[in-house]
Design an enzyme around this catalytic site. Structure first.
Site, PDB file in Angstrom:
ATOM      1  N   GLY A 238       0.810  -1.213   0.000  1.00 21.27           N
ATOM      2  CA  GLY A 238       0.000   0.000   0.000  1.00 21.27           C
ATOM      3  C   GLY A 238       0.838   1.256   0.000  1.00 21.27           C
ATOM      4  O   GLY A 238       0.528   2.225  -0.672  1.00 21.27           O
ATOM      5  N   THR A 469       3.931  -6.542   5.534  1.00 25.23           N
ATOM      6  CA  THR A 469       4.990  -6.153   6.465  1.00 25.23           C
ATOM      7  C   THR A 469       5.332  -7.218   7.492  1.00 25.23           C
ATOM      8  O   THR A 469       6.352  -7.105   8.169  1.00 25.23           O
ATOM      9  CB  THR A 469       4.580  -4.874   7.198  1.00 25.23           C
ATOM     10  OG1 THR A 469       3.278  -5.066   7.771  1.00 25.23           O
ATOM     11  CG2 THR A 469       4.522  -3.692   6.251  1.00 25.23           C
ATOM     12  N   GLY A 510       1.807   0.454  13.629  1.00 32.46           N
ATOM     13  CA  GLY A 510       1.067  -0.781  13.791  1.00 32.46           C
ATOM     14  C   GLY A 510       1.474  -1.627  14.972  1.00 32.46           C
ATOM     15  O   GLY A 510       0.649  -1.987  15.821  1.00 32.46           O
ATOM     16  N   ARG A 586      13.870  -2.331  20.271  1.00 32.70           N
ATOM     17  CA  ARG A 586      14.011  -3.785  20.172  1.00 32.70           C
ATOM     18  C   ARG A 586      13.354  -4.294  18.883  1.00 32.70           C
ATOM     19  O   ARG A 586      12.276  -3.848  18.501  1.00 32.70           O
ATOM     20  CB  ARG A 586      13.364  -4.434  21.391  1.00 32.70           C
ATOM     21  CG  ARG A 586      13.373  -5.951  21.407  1.00 32.70           C
ATOM     22  CD  ARG A 586      12.637  -6.453  22.634  1.00 32.70           C
ATOM     23  NE  ARG A 586      13.465  -6.359  23.839  1.00 32.70           N
ATOM     24  CZ  ARG A 586      12.977  -6.256  25.073  1.00 32.70           C
ATOM     25  NH1 ARG A 586      11.679  -6.196  25.267  1.00 32.70           N
ATOM     26  NH2 ARG A 586      13.796  -6.200  26.106  1.00 32.70           N
ATOM     27  N   GLN A 596      11.889  -4.929   5.988  1.00 25.13           N
ATOM     28  CA  GLN A 596      11.280  -3.605   5.998  1.00 25.13           C
ATOM     29  C   GLN A 596      12.314  -2.512   5.734  1.00 25.13           C
ATOM     30  O   GLN A 596      12.082  -1.589   4.953  1.00 25.13           O
ATOM     31  CB  GLN A 596      10.627  -3.345   7.357  1.00 25.13           C
ATOM     32  CG  GLN A 596       9.276  -3.988   7.507  1.00 25.13           C
ATOM     33  CD  GLN A 596       8.191  -3.147   6.853  1.00 25.13           C
ATOM     34  OE1 GLN A 596       8.074  -3.110   5.637  1.00 25.13           O
ATOM     35  NE2 GLN A 596       7.410  -2.463   7.655  1.00 25.13           N
ATOM     36  N   GLY A 660       8.645   2.057  15.736  1.00 22.77           N
ATOM     37  CA  GLY A 660       8.271   1.758  14.358  1.00 22.77           C
ATOM     38  C   GLY A 660       9.476   1.729  13.438  1.00 22.77           C
ATOM     39  O   GLY A 660      10.427   2.491  13.594  1.00 22.77           O
ATOM     40  N   GLY A 662       8.777   0.804   9.781  1.00 26.10           N
ATOM     41  CA  GLY A 662       8.275   0.639   8.429  1.00 26.10           C
ATOM     42  C   GLY A 662       8.665   1.750   7.478  1.00 26.10           C
ATOM     43  O   GLY A 662       8.717   1.542   6.272  1.00 26.10           O
ATOM     44  N   GLU A 663       8.923   2.955   8.006  1.00 28.77           N
ATOM     45  CA  GLU A 663       9.160   4.093   7.128  1.00 28.77           C
ATOM     46  C   GLU A 663      10.548   4.706   7.239  1.00 28.77           C
ATOM     47  O   GLU A 663      11.004   5.373   6.315  1.00 28.77           O
ATOM     48  CB  GLU A 663       8.095   5.160   7.403  1.00 28.77           C
ATOM     49  CG  GLU A 663       6.746   4.752   6.828  1.00 28.77           C
ATOM     50  CD  GLU A 663       5.574   5.486   7.455  1.00 28.77           C
ATOM     51  OE1 GLU A 663       4.979   6.337   6.787  1.00 28.77           O
ATOM     52  OE2 GLU A 663       5.250   5.181   8.619  1.00 28.77           O
TER      53      GLU A 663
END
Length: 700
Positions: A238, A469, A510, A586, A596, A660, A662-663
């Protein structure tokens, strides 16, 4: 905050959904089985602004197999038409080229597509504006930028500090339109039926958040939330574009409402995705830096011009990262929007942080050159002790460690400080560095349910999403550690609004948002039911508020190192080596985490060298509407790429000790490539992508 004792967390557990995906048995949105489906194909506007006068649908209706044709003149009325993007077919106005103005429903997708092409539309065309310019006369200041940051900030006396600075940089950086282009196109199946005398709608959707889809779309059709069930167990990527429903979802619901209970299937074509599901806004960014002779920043100004749509505002937070990245006592940031006759921009992986950090980190490289200081050392010298924006202490800021670790692994010490000094045959070679950061984000309103079944398993249910992911796997690991059992004892259910509410898969939030809910439910389950629990024992709990949320600034950090080669005769660029070093707390799953990070880095490489959507301002549409003309990095472009992370635990954010990831992999990656290209060739290109013609022009 009490942290979990990791047992499964941190280990490279294989993906639980891997077998289903490689064998083709994992159902994506368009693949769910329904009986006797009909197929929908959109009709789109072919002008950029104006009004539809007539839509001649006779030829389309006459085609054998056509079941229905929707137009702006006869479509169902919406209960709520306040959202400019979603309120389609409610009037005859055209706000951008590609806007939905109708749809054809037929027995097959092929018939629907052919019939849609037979709809003849007449317009009254009006002058349009589809070109972003730095001096656009309609520039304005939005009330806030995504999601709710102030548009402008101004601390200290920036102008005076710039005037007095011993070393300055004043440059403008340009990024193009970019499109997300996940492998799975946006698609859905909708069945509008009756249950117990009430409307009951089931929607299989390619979405990053089933509960978000229900919350957004149910009121538009006058439905109570429980009347709309949204299902999405597997999503084929996405990158933000599936973070909220788009107009095609509304069109499918309209068609299904008129289909008499027959399910309706819609899959957008790749070309349609370039006008209907969002994109990264182009940006024009002026950055001014002032520093002392030793490279310590005294002033920073980051001023952004970007676009939004005339039909609905979306304001990207492009300059926000510059408010806290480095220790500059005088800082100014601003965002100005041009409201154009174009589709609505939307989230694309690290919206704001990605293009903003590209410009800021290239500007830092230019400051290092102007001051005669090593680019790694320059960043270390400007390390802030506390968050410059709020004054809060950092929960953990290890950027300096990322920079030093990466420099050591990349053999940065052997680097010649002067550009265009090293050659290998016909290639100039060079290296570049850039910092990265991304905020720790947690979304409210997440709940999880845990039930003990008769086969000794724990059924863990939460309406989360896996967009590729690794959620199917990582949530099982979190649940296993929270319940004190093996991962094999966890049976996970996600991707359905029949499950407890969960936030969207976005903002790298998430695992924190959903994992915290699962840990809360597991802890309550153990208190309620003891060990061993009775068969059928169940507990539902909501993630608690974080008591440290207002006490610390939580950010992930990283450092990108890139080697670039530039052909001395053609300007061709190759990137044989990339290294990312990250501070992300972690690791939940070492295997999916690395995937990722290198995925984000590859996307940053793609941003630097390839990605560019070209809009023709004369007609208002993107002309690069396929993956033949919209270039992305392929395997041949990615040689030696690696990502590592520090061994650390985040103590103030969630019970897993993570942040996070992911980005952050994409943030700063394009800047590191651009800086390496400059070091290799001596040519500074400030407009992405770095195509060979731009480099070659500076070499001659």
């Amino acid at each position: 905050m009490t942290l979990l004792e990791p047992r499964s967390i941190g280990t490279p557990v294989p993906r639980r959904d891997g077998h289903a995906k490689v064998t083709g048995t994992a159902p994506y949105a368009f693949e769910h089985h329904v009986d006797a489906p009909a197929y929908l194909h959109p009709v789109q506007a072919t002008i950029a602004r104006g009004r539809v006068i007539t839509m001649d649908v006779d030829a389309a209706r006459a085609l054998d197999g056509v079941l229905d044709v929707l137009t702006v003149f006869d479509a169902p009325r919406l209960a709520d038409a306040s959202d400019g993007e979603l309120a389609i077919l409610q009037d005859a106005r055209v706000h951008f080229r590609g806007q939905l103005i109708g749809g054809v429903v037929a027995e097959t997708a092929e018939i629907a597509r052919e019939a849609a092409a037979l709809v003849h539309t007449a317009y009254i065309e009006e002058p349009h504006d589809a070109e972003l310019r730095e001096d656009h006369p309609g520039l304005y200041t939005p009330e806030s930028v995504n999601p709710s940051y102030p548009s402008d900030t101004d601390e200290g006396d920036v102008d005076a500090a710039l005037a007095a600075a011993e070393v300055t940089v004043d440059q403008t950086y340009v990024t193009p339109i970019e499109h997300n282009n996940p492998m799975e196109p946006h698609a859905c199946i909708v069945q509008w039926a009756a249950k117990d005398g009430r409307t009951a709608v089931t929607m299989y959707d390619a979405t990053q958040g089933v509960h978000v889809v229900r919350k957004t779309l149910a009121p538009i059709f006058g439905l109570e939330p429980e009347q709309l069930r949204v299902v999405a167990p597997h999503v084929g990527g996405g990158f933000g574009s599936k973070g909220a429903p788009h107009a095609h979802d509304v069109l499918a619901l309209m068609a299904a409402e008129r289909a008499g209970g027959r399910p309706v299937k819609l899959a957008l074509t790749r070309q349609q995705m370039f006008s209907l599901v969002g994109y990264r806004t182009p940006t024009i960014q002026r950055i001014r830096l002032g520093a002392s002779r030793d490279g310590r920043l005294t002033a920073l100004a980051h001023e952004v011009v970007e676009q939004t749509s005339a039909v609905k505002e979306f304001a990207e937070q492009t300059a926000v990262t510059s408010r806290k990245m480095y220790a500059a006592p005088n800082r100014r940031t601003s965002h100005r929007l041009a409201r154009l006759d174009v589709p609505v921009p939307f989230w694309m992986r690290a919206p704001g942080e990605c293009p903003g950090t590209y410009a800021a980190e290239v500007a830092m490289d230019e400051l290092a050159v102007a001051a005669g200081i090593d680019p790694v050392e320059l960043r270390i010298r400007n390390e802030p002790e506390v968050d410059p924006e709020t004054g809060n202490p950092w929960s953990a800021r290890h950027l300096v460690e990322c920079l030093r670790t990466g420099a050591d692994r990349f053999d940065w010490a052997s680097r010649d400080p002067e550009p265009a000094k090293r050659t290998a045959g016909e290639w100039f070679t060079g290296t570049g560095v850039a910092s990265a950061t991304y905020p720790g984000m947690a979304m409210p309103g997440n709940s999880a349910r845990i039930t003990y079944s008769d086969d000794g398993r724990f059924d863990v249910a939460i309406g989360a999403a896996d967009i590729g992911t690794g959620t199917w796997t990582t949530l099982c690991q979190i649940a296993a550690d929270a319940l004190g059992c093996d991962v094999a004892a966890i049976h996970l259910q996600i991707g359905d609004t029949d499950l407890p509410p969960a936030s969207v898969a976005g903002g790298s939030s998430g695992m924190t948002s959903w994992g915290s809910a699962i840990v809360a439910a597991a802890q309550q389950f153990r208190r309620d039911h003891g060990d061993p629990p009775a068969v059928g024992a169940t507990t539902t709990a909501e993630a608690p508020e974080n008591p440290d949320a207002d006490k610390f600034t939580v950010q992930s950090f990283g450092a990108h190192f890139v080697e670039a080669h530039v052909n001395r005769d053609t300007g061709e660029i190759r990137v044989p080596r990339m290294l990312g070093v990250f501070s992300i707390g972690r690791a939940i799953n070492a295997r999916t985490l690395r995937s990722q990070l290198i995925g984000g880095m590859t996307m940053g490489l793609s941003m630097a060298l390839h990605e560019e959507s070209v809009r023709d301002p004369r007609f208002g549409h993107v002309v690069t509407q396929d993956l033949a003309t919209y270039h992305i990095s392929a395997h041949a472009d990615v040689a030696d790429i690696d990502a590592i992370w520090l061994d650390e635990v985040e103590e103030h954010f969630n019970p897993m000790g993570s942040r996070g990831a992911g980005e952050i992999g994409i943030v700063g990656a394009a800047a590191a490539v651009a800086n390496a290209v400059y070091h290799a060739s001596g040519v500074r290109v400030r407009e992405l992508p770095l195509t060979l013609d731009k480099v070659l022009a500076g070499m001659r």
